[in-house]
Design a protein around this motif. Structure first.
Motif, PDB file in Angstrom:
ATOM      1  N   UNK A   1       0.844  -1.185   0.000  1.00  0.00           N
ATOM      2  CA  UNK A   1       0.000   0.000   0.000  1.00  0.00           C
ATOM      3  C   UNK A   1       0.878   1.234   0.000  1.00  0.00           C
ATOM      4  N   UNK A   2       0.524   2.186  -0.822  1.00  0.00           N
ATOM      5  CA  UNK A   2       1.205   3.479  -0.866  1.00  0.00           C
ATOM      6  C   UNK A   2       0.309   4.504  -0.176  1.00  0.00           C
ATOM      7  N   UNK A   3       0.879   5.239   0.770  1.00  0.00           N
ATOM      8  CA  UNK A   3       0.141   6.281   1.470  1.00  0.00           C
ATOM      9  C   UNK A   3       0.470   7.619   0.827  1.00  0.00           C
ATOM     10  N   UNK A   4      -0.571   8.381   0.514  1.00  0.00           N
ATOM     11  CA  UNK A   4      -0.382   9.686  -0.098  1.00  0.00           C
ATOM     12  C   UNK A   4      -1.457  10.645   0.409  1.00  0.00           C
ATOM     13  N   UNK A   5      -1.263  11.907   0.117  1.00  0.00           N
ATOM     14  CA  UNK A   5      -2.230  12.933   0.497  1.00  0.00           C
ATOM     15  C   UNK A   5      -3.498  12.812  -0.366  1.00  0.00           C
ATOM     16  N   UNK A   6      -4.609  13.062   0.250  1.00  0.00           N
ATOM     17  CA  UNK A   6      -5.907  13.079  -0.418  1.00  0.00           C
ATOM     18  C   UNK A   6      -5.918  14.091  -1.559  1.00  0.00           C
ATOM     19  N   UNK A   7      -6.586  13.702  -2.646  1.00  0.00           N
ATOM     20  CA  UNK A   7      -6.851  14.607  -3.778  1.00  0.00           C
ATOM     21  C   UNK A   7      -8.371  14.707  -3.951  1.00  0.00           C
ATOM     22  N   UNK A   8      -8.816  15.819  -4.462  1.00  0.00           N
ATOM     23  CA  UNK A   8     -10.261  16.025  -4.666  1.00  0.00           C
ATOM     24  C   UNK A   8     -10.890  14.894  -5.474  1.00  0.00           C
ATOM     25  N   UNK A   9     -10.159  14.338  -6.399  1.00  0.00           N
ATOM     26  CA  UNK A   9     -10.677  13.243  -7.222  1.00  0.00           C
ATOM     27  C   UNK A   9     -10.896  11.954  -6.425  1.00  0.00           C
ATOM     28  N   UNK A  10     -10.425  11.913  -5.180  1.00  0.00           N
ATOM     29  CA  UNK A  10     -10.604  10.743  -4.308  1.00  0.00           C
ATOM     30  C   UNK A  10     -11.940  10.751  -3.577  1.00  0.00           C
ATOM     31  N   UNK A  11     -12.698  11.831  -3.687  1.00  0.00           N
ATOM     32  CA  UNK A  11     -13.885  12.015  -2.845  1.00  0.00           C
ATOM     33  C   UNK A  11     -14.830  10.818  -2.845  1.00  0.00           C
ATOM     34  N   UNK A  12     -15.249  10.350  -3.990  1.00  0.00           N
ATOM     35  CA  UNK A  12     -16.229   9.254  -4.010  1.00  0.00           C
ATOM     36  C   UNK A  12     -15.653   7.951  -3.475  1.00  0.00           C
ATOM     37  N   UNK A  52      -4.356  17.209   8.093  1.00  0.00           N
ATOM     38  CA  UNK A  52      -3.907  16.300   7.045  1.00  0.00           C
ATOM     39  C   UNK A  52      -5.040  15.329   6.729  1.00  0.00           C
ATOM     40  N   UNK A  53      -5.022  14.798   5.529  1.00  0.00           N
ATOM     41  CA  UNK A  53      -5.922  13.707   5.161  1.00  0.00           C
ATOM     42  C   UNK A  53      -5.158  12.820   4.193  1.00  0.00           C
ATOM     43  N   UNK A  54      -4.991  11.558   4.578  1.00  0.00           N
ATOM     44  CA  UNK A  54      -4.205  10.619   3.792  1.00  0.00           C
ATOM     45  C   UNK A  54      -5.060   9.470   3.308  1.00  0.00           C
ATOM     46  N   UNK A  55      -4.686   8.924   2.175  1.00  0.00           N
ATOM     47  CA  UNK A  55      -5.316   7.711   1.663  1.00  0.00           C
ATOM     48  C   UNK A  55      -4.230   6.678   1.414  1.00  0.00           C
ATOM     49  N   UNK A  56      -4.632   5.422   1.506  1.00  0.00           N
ATOM     50  CA  UNK A  56      -3.735   4.312   1.190  1.00  0.00           C
ATOM     51  C   UNK A  56      -4.275   3.603  -0.033  1.00  0.00           C
ATOM     52  N   UNK A  60      -3.217  -1.166  -7.945  1.00  0.00           N
ATOM     53  CA  UNK A  60      -4.255  -0.945  -8.959  1.00  0.00           C
ATOM     54  C   UNK A  60      -4.830   0.469  -8.900  1.00  0.00           C
ATOM     55  N   UNK A  61      -4.491   1.221  -7.832  1.00  0.00           N
ATOM     56  CA  UNK A  61      -5.023   2.566  -7.656  1.00  0.00           C
ATOM     57  C   UNK A  61      -6.237   2.618  -6.751  1.00  0.00           C
ATOM     58  N   UNK A  62      -6.701   1.481  -6.305  1.00  0.00           N
ATOM     59  CA  UNK A  62      -7.868   1.411  -5.417  1.00  0.00           C
ATOM     60  C   UNK A  62      -7.504   1.917  -4.024  1.00  0.00           C
ATOM     61  N   UNK A  63      -8.346   2.783  -3.476  1.00  0.00           N
ATOM     62  CA  UNK A  63      -8.141   3.294  -2.121  1.00  0.00           C
ATOM     63  C   UNK A  63      -8.734   2.294  -1.137  1.00  0.00           C
ATOM     64  N   UNK A  64      -7.881   1.774  -0.250  1.00  0.00           N
ATOM     65  CA  UNK A  64      -8.314   0.757   0.709  1.00  0.00           C
ATOM     66  C   UNK A  64      -8.139   1.199   2.158  1.00  0.00           C
ATOM     67  N   UNK A  65      -7.566   2.376   2.371  1.00  0.00           N
ATOM     68  CA  UNK A  65      -7.380   2.893   3.731  1.00  0.00           C
ATOM     69  C   UNK A  65      -7.394   4.413   3.689  1.00  0.00           C
ATOM     70  N   UNK A  66      -7.689   5.005   4.834  1.00  0.00           N
ATOM     71  CA  UNK A  66      -7.674   6.467   4.917  1.00  0.00           C
ATOM     72  C   UNK A  66      -7.600   6.890   6.373  1.00  0.00           C
ATOM     73  N   UNK A  67      -7.280   8.160   6.567  1.00  0.00           N
ATOM     74  CA  UNK A  67      -7.269   8.734   7.905  1.00  0.00           C
ATOM     75  C   UNK A  67      -6.977  10.216   7.821  1.00  0.00           C
ATOM     76  N   UNK A  68      -7.503  10.960   8.784  1.00  0.00           N
ATOM     77  CA  UNK A  68      -7.321  12.403   8.771  1.00  0.00           C
ATOM     78  C   UNK A  68      -6.886  12.954  10.116  1.00  0.00           C
ATOM     79  N   UNK A  69      -6.353  14.165  10.056  1.00  0.00           N
ATOM     80  CA  UNK A  69      -6.019  14.952  11.239  1.00  0.00           C
ATOM     81  C   UNK A  69      -6.751  16.275  11.111  1.00  0.00           C
TER      82      UNK A  69
END
Length: 153
Positions: A1-12, A52-56, A60-69
């Motif tokens: 899993x790659x952890x990165x910062x949330x992007x607006x396109x991740x909303x759904x 902060x808001x991160x996604x994992x 394949x590009x599928x978001x399977x984890x997330x978390x925010x501060x």
């Protein structure tokens, strides 16, 4: 899993992950605990306000984890929205996300973290305790018990 910062396109994807994870533990809209009104404003509520808001995501590009501060005040940040898709739980992804969010809280200059979970989420309680979080109090909301926790970093 790659952890990165949330992007607006991740909303759904983020909203869907939230719903799947809460349904898994029996939390539903209108139960006094469940809310999602912050999702359309992640940039404003989290990213633009010393948070902060991160996604994992998996390869394949599928978001399977997330978390925010989310900033509470100048010395405290709230850990929220920690989620790992049920198909990917018990693989250390929650540990990785929590560690990265705690590291980021230190970078942002916060000496204290707070957060909450419910009795419906024993895996979350176990994760937080494993990393040195301590319970501060409990509150009844509707049919659910909310457990408030904190950690000095």
């Amino acid at each position: 899993m790659r952890i990165r910062r949330y992007r607006r396109s991740d909303l759904e994807s983020v909203r869907a992950l939230h719903r799947i994870c809460l349904a898994q533990v029996g939390l539903t809209p209108g139960d006094g605990v469940y809310y999602e009104d912050d999702f359309p404003r992640i940039g404003e509520i989290y990213l633009a306000d010393r948070g902060e808001f991160l996604v994992g995501e998996i390869p394949s590009g599928r978001i399977v984890a997330m978390g925010g501060l989310r900033r509470v005040d100048s010395g405290t940040v709230e850990l929220c929205r920690m989620r790992v898709h049920p198909d990917f739980q018990r693989r250390g992804l929650g540990d990785r996300m929590l560690a990265e969010l705690e590291r980021r809280a230190v970078e942002l200059g916060y000496p204290s973290l707070c957060g909450d979970t419910t009795l419906n989420q024993p895996a979350a309680m176990e994760l937080y305790r494993k990393y040195g979080w301590r319970e501060t109090h409990r509150e009844r909301r509707g049919e659910h018990t909310v457990i408030y926790m904190e950690k000095k970093i």
